[in-house]
Design an enzyme around this catalytic site. Sequence first.
Site, PDB file in Angstrom:
ATOM      1  N   HIS A 160      10.989   6.799  -6.965  1.00 18.18           N
ATOM      2  CA  HIS A 160      10.266   5.546  -7.243  1.00 18.18           C
ATOM      3  C   HIS A 160      10.835   4.779  -8.433  1.00 18.18           C
ATOM      4  O   HIS A 160      10.195   4.628  -9.461  1.00 18.18           O
ATOM      5  CB  HIS A 160       8.767   5.828  -7.451  1.00 18.18           C
ATOM      6  CG  HIS A 160       8.110   6.400  -6.239  1.00 18.18           C
ATOM      7  ND1 HIS A 160       6.747   6.501  -6.118  1.00 18.18           N
ATOM      8  CD2 HIS A 160       8.620   6.892  -5.072  1.00 18.18           C
ATOM      9  CE1 HIS A 160       6.459   7.056  -4.931  1.00 18.18           C
ATOM     10  NE2 HIS A 160       7.588   7.295  -4.290  1.00 18.18           N
ATOM     11  N   GLU A 254       2.016  -2.461   1.603  1.00 14.80           N
ATOM     12  CA  GLU A 254       1.338  -3.725   1.319  1.00 14.80           C
ATOM     13  C   GLU A 254       2.329  -4.840   1.025  1.00 14.80           C
ATOM     14  O   GLU A 254       3.426  -4.588   0.547  1.00 14.80           O
ATOM     15  CB  GLU A 254       0.451  -3.591   0.057  1.00 14.80           C
ATOM     16  CG  GLU A 254      -0.622  -2.548   0.136  1.00 14.80           C
ATOM     17  CD  GLU A 254      -1.440  -2.437  -1.155  1.00 14.80           C
ATOM     18  OE1 GLU A 254      -1.085  -3.103  -2.141  1.00 14.80           O
ATOM     19  OE2 GLU A 254      -2.430  -1.692  -1.146  1.00 14.80           O
ATOM     20  N   TYR A 264      -3.036  -4.487  -9.063  1.00 15.36           N
ATOM     21  CA  TYR A 264      -2.939  -4.302  -7.614  1.00 15.36           C
ATOM     22  C   TYR A 264      -3.463  -2.941  -7.134  1.00 15.36           C
ATOM     23  O   TYR A 264      -3.287  -2.581  -5.979  1.00 15.36           O
ATOM     24  CB  TYR A 264      -1.513  -4.649  -7.152  1.00 15.36           C
ATOM     25  CG  TYR A 264      -1.325  -6.147  -7.329  1.00 15.36           C
ATOM     26  CD1 TYR A 264      -1.711  -7.032  -6.338  1.00 15.36           C
ATOM     27  CD2 TYR A 264      -0.896  -6.677  -8.556  1.00 15.36           C
ATOM     28  CE1 TYR A 264      -1.635  -8.402  -6.529  1.00 15.36           C
ATOM     29  CE2 TYR A 264      -0.821  -8.055  -8.758  1.00 15.36           C
ATOM     30  CZ  TYR A 264      -1.199  -8.904  -7.736  1.00 15.36           C
ATOM     31  OH  TYR A 264      -1.157 -10.264  -7.925  1.00 15.36           O
ATOM     32  N   TYR A 275       0.729  12.416   1.545  1.00 15.04           N
ATOM     33  CA  TYR A 275       1.542  12.928   2.643  1.00 15.04           C
ATOM     34  C   TYR A 275       0.919  14.244   3.110  1.00 15.04           C
ATOM     35  O   TYR A 275       0.567  15.092   2.296  1.00 15.04           O
ATOM     36  CB  TYR A 275       2.987  13.140   2.190  1.00 15.04           C
ATOM     37  CG  TYR A 275       3.695  11.838   1.918  1.00 15.04           C
ATOM     38  CD1 TYR A 275       4.184  11.052   2.970  1.00 15.04           C
ATOM     39  CD2 TYR A 275       3.856  11.367   0.613  1.00 15.04           C
ATOM     40  CE1 TYR A 275       4.821   9.845   2.725  1.00 15.04           C
ATOM     41  CE2 TYR A 275       4.498  10.156   0.365  1.00 15.04           C
ATOM     42  CZ  TYR A 275       4.967   9.408   1.427  1.00 15.04           C
ATOM     43  OH  TYR A 275       5.585   8.214   1.181  1.00 15.04           O
TER      44      TYR A 275
END
Lengths: 383, 383
Positions: A160, A254, A264, A275
């Site tokens: 990430h 999104e 957000y 997962y």
Amino acid sequence: MKRTTLTLALCLFAFQAEVYAEVTRAAPLNVKTEAGNIQIKTIAEGLENIWGMAFLPDGNMLVTERAGRMRIVSTTGKVGEPLTGLPPMYAKGQGGLLDVVLAPDFATSQKIYFSYAEPAEGEASELNSTAVSFAVLNGNKLENLTHVFSQQPKINSGHHFGSRLVWAPDGTLFITLGDRYSEKDKAQTLDNHLGKVVRINADGSVPQNNPFVNTAGALPEIWSIGHRNMQGAAINPTSKVLWTGEHGPQGGDELNIDQAAKNYGWPVITYGENYGGGKIGEGTHKAGMEQPVYKWVPSIATAGFIFYTGDKFPQWQNNILLASLKEKTLVRLVLDGDKIIKEERLLKTELGQRLRTVVQGPDGLIYLVTDEAKSKIYQISPQ
Amino acid sequence: MKRTTLTLALCLFAFQAEVYAEVTRAAPLNVKTEAGNIQIKTIAEGLENIWGMAFLPDGNMLVTERAGRMRIVSTTGKVGEPLTGLPPMYAKGQGGLLDVVLAPDFATSQKIYFSYAEPAEGEASELNSTAVSFAVLNGNKLENLTHVFSQQPKINSGHHFGSRLVWAPDGTLFITLGDRYSEKDKAQTLDNHLGKVVRINADGSVPQNNPFVNTAGALPEIWSIGHRNMQGAAINPTSKVLWTGEHGPQGGDELNIDQAAKNYGWPVITYGENYGGGKIGEGTHKAGMEQPVYKWVPSIATAGFIFYTGDKFPQWQNNILLASLKEKTLVRLVLDGDKIIKEERLLKTELGQRLRTVVQGPDGLIYLVTDEAKSKIYQISPQ
């Protein structure tokens, strides 16, 4: 003597023909869509996990390979040697060399900006974070390398990193930053850059109209919070506002209209789940947290996207074209103002490859990049 | 002497100010739409039932008044004297001077094409039909008037003249022709031009690839049949195919993708009914007859329309903007390929006026024409 020269020339020609043989031999693919028929042509291949791509004014492409190389690729498929002058990188997991964009004043400055996973100093450290530098492109060399941003703090994680680079109309630079996976709760606090969009000036300084510059304890580069891993971002050409694509957990990708100081929601609210199953956070809605403008449940693994504004596909004007990794599809979204009123999924059966990003060429055509050990660049034109 | 000159200048100024006072005084109207906020400004007014309008390369507008006048109007609202050199017209009922377009080679030829209700020869005759001529625009004069088409046969009727003029990409000219109201059954037969789209070359000759040139008994100009009264037409910029707007009876306005040799059904099939009620024809579907791509039941009285392709409204790219007479609304249609996936009705409450047509300016702004004894031209810009 003449004969030798000719033989040599023929040999060189044969060699060159061999190298690009596959590209030139592959027949263009004709594909029917709900809004026009298109043709897909492979224009380059064999690059390793392309992540980002930017067109140079001469029509060539500046391409990043996640493994830590940047190259110039011509639209006829000629792949250049790696550029020299890049900084050291943490090229493991999802990390490495990521996005690349030209400076708004590239025509005079020859500056390019790029994002990458930056290792901590010290040989033994596994700490790293996303960073952004610029350099001057001079032929095959990157010169005057200048660091402008590092995500704080550095984390021991291969996940990430974000990180798309998007110039705002006012000349500031948006950088999308991931939550580094292991540190997702930090996406909700202002004392770090994890799971944030940040906004900086071209020289790395902080714009004084950033939303948290006067908030005690807040990092002043922060633009918006509560993100997971935005692998796509673009300015909406109508509203001039930043849109970001959130690569969610299992379920829950999104698209967000990404505004200053807004939260957000990640990981407090999400449409996704862990997962393998298992609830994340508190649900899907909460006061003070934004709802996405569009979502994919289950997740398609969203990556790079554009708003199409060229003249070659009048029927796709202002449509979003978005690369999906897991679903191996090019998503076409039809907008009406800030609403998405239709989705079409393209190229899943015809290509069936993980797609990393989409770029609009200066020729108005669409360029599609696959995420593979041997990535391809496809050119999409009208039939 | 100097004093006299100044007084005279002031008087002229005062007089001019008076003439255009209403235009300059009206405040622009701000209107919110589902896709962006727009501003409406009156740029000209007081013209009598404007029917058609075309922009000249200098930014001025060539405007037709149905009563039989053509004028040049500047975007600052200056209304010129009527041009001289028009042919005689049947200016009664719905008849008179109708559409106007520039020749594709206007820059070198200064030719304009216009449609009008043409009277039969002989003073006492009430017979008339739609016709098209071209002339060379020279200042305030139309010179070298040349007749290129007359609808056959002439009918004693004041209704359903069509007639939009649209250049096809191949340089041929489409003319939409009404059924003259009293002769609607003739829309189904090939021996006349009533209720037809016709296609001619710029010099009035018949293109040899017209669909019925080799059909015995068919008029060779015919392109498509089974129409009632098409008051709008435009080339779809994506498919390059003609779209026509069918002003239906009570209920039953249509948009059609207007293709060679196709039969659009009127009056055999229709979604409308007679004014005051009562079935028309056989129903809504029949083998060998085309279905509309879109319909309005009840009817809104469709008139002129465009596909928007300018750069001022990115969010309206490729949308249809269509004038409605009876409903007094500007209809915005969002397309996806050849499908219409959304309709928004604009300006009914803010303007509340019968709208005759919509034109895209060379500046990318949208110009809207009202159908009134004192017509206005509105300019629509983004807010």
